[in-house]
Design a protein around this motif. Structure first.
Motif, PDB file in Angstrom:
ATOM      1  N   ASN A 109       0.820  -1.215   0.000  1.00 30.97           N
ATOM      2  CA  ASN A 109       0.000   0.000   0.000  1.00 30.97           C
ATOM      3  C   ASN A 109       0.854   1.266   0.000  1.00 30.97           C
ATOM      4  OD1 ASN A 109      -2.721  -0.990  -0.075  1.00 30.97           O
ATOM      5  ND2 ASN A 109      -2.321  -1.823   1.966  1.00 30.97           N
ATOM      6  N   GLU A 110       1.964   1.228   0.724  1.00 31.46           N
ATOM      7  CA  GLU A 110       2.868   2.381   0.703  1.00 31.46           C
ATOM      8  C   GLU A 110       3.409   2.581  -0.714  1.00 31.46           C
ATOM      9  OE1 GLU A 110       5.963   2.099   3.653  1.00 31.46           O
ATOM     10  OE2 GLU A 110       4.546   1.864   5.301  1.00 31.46           O
ATOM     11  N   TYR A 116       0.730   3.906  -3.018  1.00 35.52           N
ATOM     12  CA  TYR A 116       0.417   5.306  -2.744  1.00 35.52           C
ATOM     13  C   TYR A 116       1.451   6.233  -3.399  1.00 35.52           C
ATOM     14  CZ  TYR A 116      -0.767   9.491  -0.047  1.00 35.52           C
ATOM     15  OH  TYR A 116      -1.130  10.757   0.326  1.00 35.52           O
ATOM     16  N   ILE A 117       2.721   5.909  -3.202  1.00 37.28           N
ATOM     17  CA  ILE A 117       3.769   6.775  -3.766  1.00 37.28           C
ATOM     18  C   ILE A 117       3.767   6.685  -5.294  1.00 37.28           C
ATOM     19  CG2 ILE A 117       6.258   7.201  -3.847  1.00 37.28           C
ATOM     20  CD1 ILE A 117       6.395   6.494  -0.944  1.00 37.28           C
ATOM     21  N   SER A 147       1.223   6.162  -7.081  1.00 42.96           N
ATOM     22  CA  SER A 147       0.029   6.851  -7.595  1.00 42.96           C
ATOM     23  C   SER A 147       0.240   8.361  -7.694  1.00 42.96           C
ATOM     24  CB  SER A 147      -1.188   6.549  -6.715  1.00 42.96           C
ATOM     25  OG  SER A 147      -1.134   7.293  -5.514  1.00 42.96           O
ATOM     26  N   ARG A 148       1.369   8.850  -7.150  1.00 44.74           N
ATOM     27  CA  ARG A 148       1.711  10.275  -7.309  1.00 44.74           C
ATOM     28  C   ARG A 148       2.616  10.479  -8.532  1.00 44.74           C
ATOM     29  NH1 ARG A 148      -2.100  11.587  -3.369  1.00 44.74           N
ATOM     30  NH2 ARG A 148      -2.768   9.519  -3.930  1.00 44.74           N
ATOM     31  N   VAL A 205       5.442   8.508  -9.209  1.00 47.78           N
ATOM     32  CA  VAL A 205       6.834   8.152  -8.943  1.00 47.78           C
ATOM     33  C   VAL A 205       7.086   6.723  -9.451  1.00 47.78           C
ATOM     34  CG1 VAL A 205       8.582   7.832  -7.158  1.00 47.78           C
ATOM     35  CG2 VAL A 205       6.861   9.638  -6.907  1.00 47.78           C
ATOM     36  N   LEU A 240      12.595   5.379  -2.010  1.00 49.60           N
ATOM     37  CA  LEU A 240      12.122   6.370  -1.031  1.00 49.60           C
ATOM     38  C   LEU A 240      11.655   5.672   0.244  1.00 49.60           C
ATOM     39  CD1 LEU A 240      10.050   8.888  -3.220  1.00 49.60           C
ATOM     40  CD2 LEU A 240      12.253   9.316  -2.130  1.00 49.60           C
ATOM     41  N   PHE A 278      -5.236  11.397 -11.181  1.00 46.38           N
ATOM     42  CA  PHE A 278      -4.902  11.537  -9.760  1.00 46.38           C
ATOM     43  C   PHE A 278      -5.963  10.845  -8.926  1.00 46.38           C
ATOM     44  CE2 PHE A 278      -4.964  13.528  -5.590  1.00 46.38           C
ATOM     45  CZ  PHE A 278      -3.619  13.563  -5.263  1.00 46.38           C
ATOM     46  N   LEU A 279      -5.495  10.113  -7.923  1.00 43.49           N
ATOM     47  CA  LEU A 279      -6.435   9.472  -7.006  1.00 43.49           C
ATOM     48  C   LEU A 279      -6.265  10.074  -5.621  1.00 43.49           C
ATOM     49  CD1 LEU A 279      -8.441   7.317  -6.010  1.00 43.49           C
ATOM     50  CD2 LEU A 279      -6.517   5.737  -5.799  1.00 43.49           C
ATOM     51  N   CYS A 280      -7.354  10.643  -5.141  1.00 45.47           N
ATOM     52  CA  CYS A 280      -7.364  11.145  -3.773  1.00 45.47           C
ATOM     53  C   CYS A 280      -7.952  10.028  -2.914  1.00 45.47           C
ATOM     54  CB  CYS A 280      -8.212  12.396  -3.735  1.00 45.47           C
ATOM     55  SG  CYS A 280      -8.355  13.097  -2.122  1.00 45.47           S
ATOM     56  N   LEU A 281      -7.118   9.440  -2.079  1.00 48.75           N
ATOM     57  CA  LEU A 281      -7.540   8.252  -1.340  1.00 48.75           C
ATOM     58  C   LEU A 281      -8.483   8.577  -0.190  1.00 48.75           C
ATOM     59  CD1 LEU A 281      -4.244   6.187  -0.923  1.00 48.75           C
ATOM     60  CD2 LEU A 281      -6.199   5.632  -2.338  1.00 48.75           C
ATOM     61  N   PRO A 302      -5.695   8.125   3.145  1.00 43.31           N
ATOM     62  CA  PRO A 302      -4.320   8.280   2.656  1.00 43.31           C
ATOM     63  C   PRO A 302      -3.337   7.492   3.523  1.00 43.31           C
ATOM     64  CG  PRO A 302      -5.447  10.396   2.699  1.00 43.31           C
ATOM     65  CD  PRO A 302      -6.344   9.415   3.411  1.00 43.31           C
ATOM     66  N   ILE A 303      -2.378   6.867   2.857  1.00 45.52           N
ATOM     67  CA  ILE A 303      -1.458   5.940   3.534  1.00 45.52           C
ATOM     68  C   ILE A 303      -0.350   6.714   4.251  1.00 45.52           C
ATOM     69  CG2 ILE A 303       0.070   3.952   3.139  1.00 45.52           C
ATOM     70  CD1 ILE A 303      -2.653   3.305   2.119  1.00 45.52           C
ATOM     71  N   GLU A 304      -0.031   6.272   5.445  1.00 46.52           N
ATOM     72  CA  GLU A 304       1.118   6.844   6.140  1.00 46.52           C
ATOM     73  C   GLU A 304       2.386   6.152   5.654  1.00 46.52           C
ATOM     74  OE1 GLU A 304       0.768   6.960  10.375  1.00 46.52           O
ATOM     75  OE2 GLU A 304      -1.267   7.787  10.316  1.00 46.52           O
ATOM     76  N   VAL A 360       8.599  12.983  -2.570  1.00 47.61           N
ATOM     77  CA  VAL A 360       7.694  12.280  -3.483  1.00 47.61           C
ATOM     78  C   VAL A 360       7.320  13.179  -4.671  1.00 47.61           C
ATOM     79  CG1 VAL A 360       5.372  11.307  -3.704  1.00 47.61           C
ATOM     80  CG2 VAL A 360       6.765  10.746  -1.718  1.00 47.61           C
ATOM     81  N   MET A 371       5.073  11.497   5.091  1.00 46.69           N
ATOM     82  CA  MET A 371       3.770  11.441   4.425  1.00 46.69           C
ATOM     83  C   MET A 371       2.655  10.970   5.363  1.00 46.69           C
ATOM     84  SD  MET A 371       3.901  12.116   1.079  1.00 46.69           S
ATOM     85  CE  MET A 371       2.990  11.097  -0.071  1.00 46.69           C
ATOM     86  N   ASN A 372       1.752  11.877   5.685  1.00 49.80           N
ATOM     87  CA  ASN A 372       0.527  11.583   6.435  1.00 49.80           C
ATOM     88  C   ASN A 372       0.732  11.100   7.880  1.00 49.80           C
ATOM     89  OD1 ASN A 372      -1.304  12.206   4.287  1.00 49.80           O
ATOM     90  ND2 ASN A 372      -0.684  10.286   3.329  1.00 49.80           N
ATOM     91  N   GLU A 425      -3.880  15.669   0.486  1.00 53.00           N
ATOM     92  CA  GLU A 425      -4.191  15.077  -0.816  1.00 53.00           C
ATOM     93  C   GLU A 425      -4.510  16.178  -1.835  1.00 53.00           C
ATOM     94  OE1 GLU A 425      -3.090  11.839  -0.251  1.00 53.00           O
ATOM     95  OE2 GLU A 425      -4.792  11.070  -1.365  1.00 53.00           O
ATOM     96  N   GLN A 441      -1.471  17.908  -3.011  1.00 54.21           N
ATOM     97  CA  GLN A 441      -0.733  17.116  -4.006  1.00 54.21           C
ATOM     98  C   GLN A 441      -1.382  17.209  -5.382  1.00 54.21           C
ATOM     99  OE1 GLN A 441       0.191  13.090  -2.532  1.00 54.21           O
ATOM    100  NE2 GLN A 441      -0.094  13.896  -0.494  1.00 54.21           N
ATOM    101  N   LEU A 501       0.742  18.466  -8.540  1.00 53.89           N
ATOM    102  CA  LEU A 501       0.954  17.533  -9.653  1.00 53.89           C
ATOM    103  C   LEU A 501       0.208  17.982 -10.915  1.00 53.89           C
ATOM    104  CD1 LEU A 501       0.714  14.169  -7.685  1.00 53.89           C
ATOM    105  CD2 LEU A 501       2.769  15.167  -8.684  1.00 53.89           C
TER     106      LEU A 501
END
Lengths: 430, 245
Positions: A370-371, A374-375, A377-378, A380, A388, B85-88, B91-93, B102, B139-140, B152, B155, B159
């Protein structure tokens, strides 16, 4: 019996080593004890998963002569050390003490130079725990002693470089004593050239009442070198003993760390970062012994394993009946980067007192899906996202190191390994 | 026929072998706001994850094109680079990884200027009331629900995506955070022609965002599509009556 494999480890060599009489007696005794010492075996819990069975002691001889040619040393970057020591093949070859440490009365010398040098031998480790400990006693050159006087605070680290440039068995020994209410940091850089040496270093540290001791190990041995290290620390009342370990190099490197919290209110910390690649094996064993009340131990080991590398973390936190109000944390996290990589994690607690707060946790897993998602999906790229995450994973350890230069060395080593990984991945894609 | 749109055709998605989406069709033009509503378990989040290419969501049939480009064949990061773009929802830490690193790596992969990223982050943070001190955090990590959604949105701004999928961006947001986030997104649709696919349970997001179309997702299919008036009807009647069950 172990002795049958130890043809090259003769009594004559042991006797030929220089040093004071008390040291010769220790060597003689240890050598005669070798007959009774069982060779380590992976059947034993403390050697499980290790590669000790692959070691051919019969083909080895101990380093018996002080080396003459000093190789260049990786200490330039420690511009602000309070003292530097060079051990080569276990032999003390240079000691330079800076003004601050000298004026403060810090003692750094071969054990034989001190009238009472014998009292530091075995101060934190009364008897050897295994064959390598006995061999260190029987074949170790004169040990290095560091004594920090009572109430003294040494700001800049003492840097000890232990360099191995031989294919023999090497037995360095460092004995450090912090007198009451003193404070010092020691950086130990373990390095070797491209040699098939087997190094069995022993480190003994005694930390007096309310003294603060930090020890950073940069294990950056050559790719063919094996090591069986034993670090033992005894922390007195309200004393603090912190160990920071960067496990970078070597083919098989075992580091056993024994922390004895003897005095009430003593504190210990062991933080380690390790990153295996190729077919490296990085093997860590820890023993946290809470003997007195109000003691605290904190342990965080984080590792990444690439290619077909392996790691072992096995730790025991022991809370004795008298150790009320103990707090103990023990955490080991491993990231397995490739299918052939392998990590074993065995944290253990042995609690004999009810009034304690203890925790232990361990994980072995690939990079968190998932990490990574997530990255990515930005925008990268996958390999960069993985980098990272890994840099972030180690950041917690890197930033905890109390000596900036050591943090930098560890950071560079991790970046170097990640660079090689990125390069390999892109070559595979071509 | 215009090439500029996000087109979802007959999308079937399974999770652990179980079919969740069973033929979703949608077309979102630049600047349009489409809202997907639906009962719990209808497949809303599956739609968002599948569009972005999460490995657990297996597309078994159908196609998705972004401005004419088949994105299902691309890894997640290339879908993002293509403008998605996906806004979760959650959001994952990511411990130890900073937002700046990032966004910088994303810009680098796109061949864009990386030296201005920090400045863009600060501008976006200011526009949505995201405290600057949070930018330094991993991140988060240790952010509240509202701060994560602001993060989010920030970002999305830096982006500069073409189409944004907002998975319950409004859930758990306080009034101020909801206003800040939805106004900013509304601004993107106006000023940058951002196409939006907003997944939500609630109508309050739509007080600021002006939806062009409302879609009701149920049992893995869009079962009803209408204008903004559908939201009021839904609030009055509920899914069961509205869908004629």
């Amino acid at each position: 019996m172990a002795s049958s494999n130890l043809e090259g480890f003769t009594a004559d060599i042991s006797k030929s080593l220089s040093g004071p009489n008390w040291l010769s007696e220790i060597r003689n005794k240890a050598h005669s004890d070798l007959d009774q010492v069982e060779a380590p075996d992976t059947e034993e819990e403390v050697w499980r998963y290790s590669r000790v069975n692959e070691l051919k002691l019969s083909e080895l001889t101990p380093s018996s002569k002080r080396p003459e040619n000093l190789t260049s040393l990786p200490i330039e970057r420690f511009s602000s050390s309070s003292a530097t020591v060079v051990l080569q093949d276990g032999w003390i070859s240079d000691i330079t003490i800076g003004k601050e440490a000298e004026e403060a009365g810090v003692i750094i010398c071969p054990a034989g130079d001190l009238e009472d040098g014998a009292k530091y031998f075995g101060a934190a480790l009364e008897k050897p725990v295994d064959l390598f400990g006995y061999l260190n006693r029987a074949f170790g050159p004169e040990p290095l002693v560091v004594v920090v006087p009572q109430g003294t605070v040494i700001k800049d680290p003492i840097v000890i470089v232990s360099l191995t440039d031989t294919n023999e068995a090497v037995f360095p020994r460092i004995m450090i004593h912090c007198e009451d209410n003193s404070e010092v940091k020691v950086v130990e850089i373990q390095t070797s050239s491209n040699v098939e040496a087997v190094i069995s270093p022993v480190l003994e540290v005694t930390v007096g009442q309310a003294a603060r001791y930090s020890h950073c190990v940069v294990q950056n041995l050559g790719a063919e070198t094996w090591q069986f290290a034993h670090q033992a620390v005894d922390a007195g009342k309200d004393a603090s003993a912190e160990f920071y370990i960067a496990g970078i190099g070597g083919e098989y490197v075992r580091t056993r760390t024994d922390c004895r919290l003897t005095g009430r209110g003593a504190f210990s910390r062991i933080n380690a970062a390790y990153f295996g690649e190729d077919d490296q094996t990085l093997d860590f064993r820890t023993f946290q012994d809470h003997i007195s009340s109000d003691t605290t131990s904190d342990l965080l080991f984080k590792g990444a394993l690439a290619d077909s590398s392996r790691s072992i973390y096995s730790g025991l936190t022991k809370i004795r009946p008298e150790a009320s109000r103990t707090r103990a944390n023990q955490t080991n996290r491993n990231i397995k980067l490739d299918p052939e990589a392998w990590a074993e994690s065995i944290p253990n607690l042995e609690i004999e007192n009810n009034d304690v707060v203890c925790s232990h946790a361990s994980t072995v897993s690939p990079v968190d899906e998932n990490e990574l998602f997530y990255i990515e999906s930005r925008g990268v790229p996958t390999s960069v996202a993985e980098r990272l995450i890994l840099e972030g994973f180690f950041n917690e350890i890197i930033s905890s190191f109390p000596v900036q230069e050591v943090s930098a060395i560890l950071q560079e080593a991790i970046v170097g390994k990640l660079d090689r990984r990125t390069l390999n991945q892109s070559e595979q894609q071509l | 026929m215009t090439n500029s749109s996000l087109v979802i055709k007959n999308l079937h998605v399974s999770v652990s072998g179980k079919p969740i989406l069973k033929g979703v069709n949608l077309e979102i033009l630049p600047g349009e706001v489409h809202v997907v509503m639906g009962p719990n378990g209808s497949g809303k989040s599956t739609l968002s994850y599948a569009l972005m290419g999460h490995p657990e969501y297996e597309v078994t049939e159908g196609e998705v094109t972004l401005d004419g480009k088949d994105i299902l064949a691309l890894p997640s990061w290339q879908r993002a680079q293509a403008g998605l773009f996906l806004c979760l929802q959650h959001p994952i830490e990511v411990p130890g990884v900073t937002l700046e690193s990032v966004l910088t790596e994303s810009a680098r992969a796109a061949g864009r200027e990386t030296s201005t990223i920090k400045k863009q982050m600060l501008e976006e943070a200011e526009s949505i009331g995201f405290e600057e001190k949070f930018l330094e955090r991993p991140m988060n990590v240790d952010l509240s629900g509202g701060e994560k959604k602001r993060n989010e949105t920030l970002q999305l701004g830096v982006l500069g995506a073409r189409y944004a999928v907002l998975d319950e961006i409004d859930s758990g947001l306080d009034v101020d955070a909801l206003a800040a986030v939805s106004q900013r997104i509304q601004g993107f649709t106006h000023d940058q022609n951002l196409g939006v696919l907003a997944i939500t349970h609630f109508s309050r997001l739509l007080e600021v965002l002006e939806p062009d179309k409302i879609h009701i997702l149920n049992d893995g299919c869009i079962q009803l599509t209408g204008g903004p008036e559908l939201v009021n009807q839904l609030e009055e009647e509920g899914y069961q009556v509205l869908l004629g069950n």
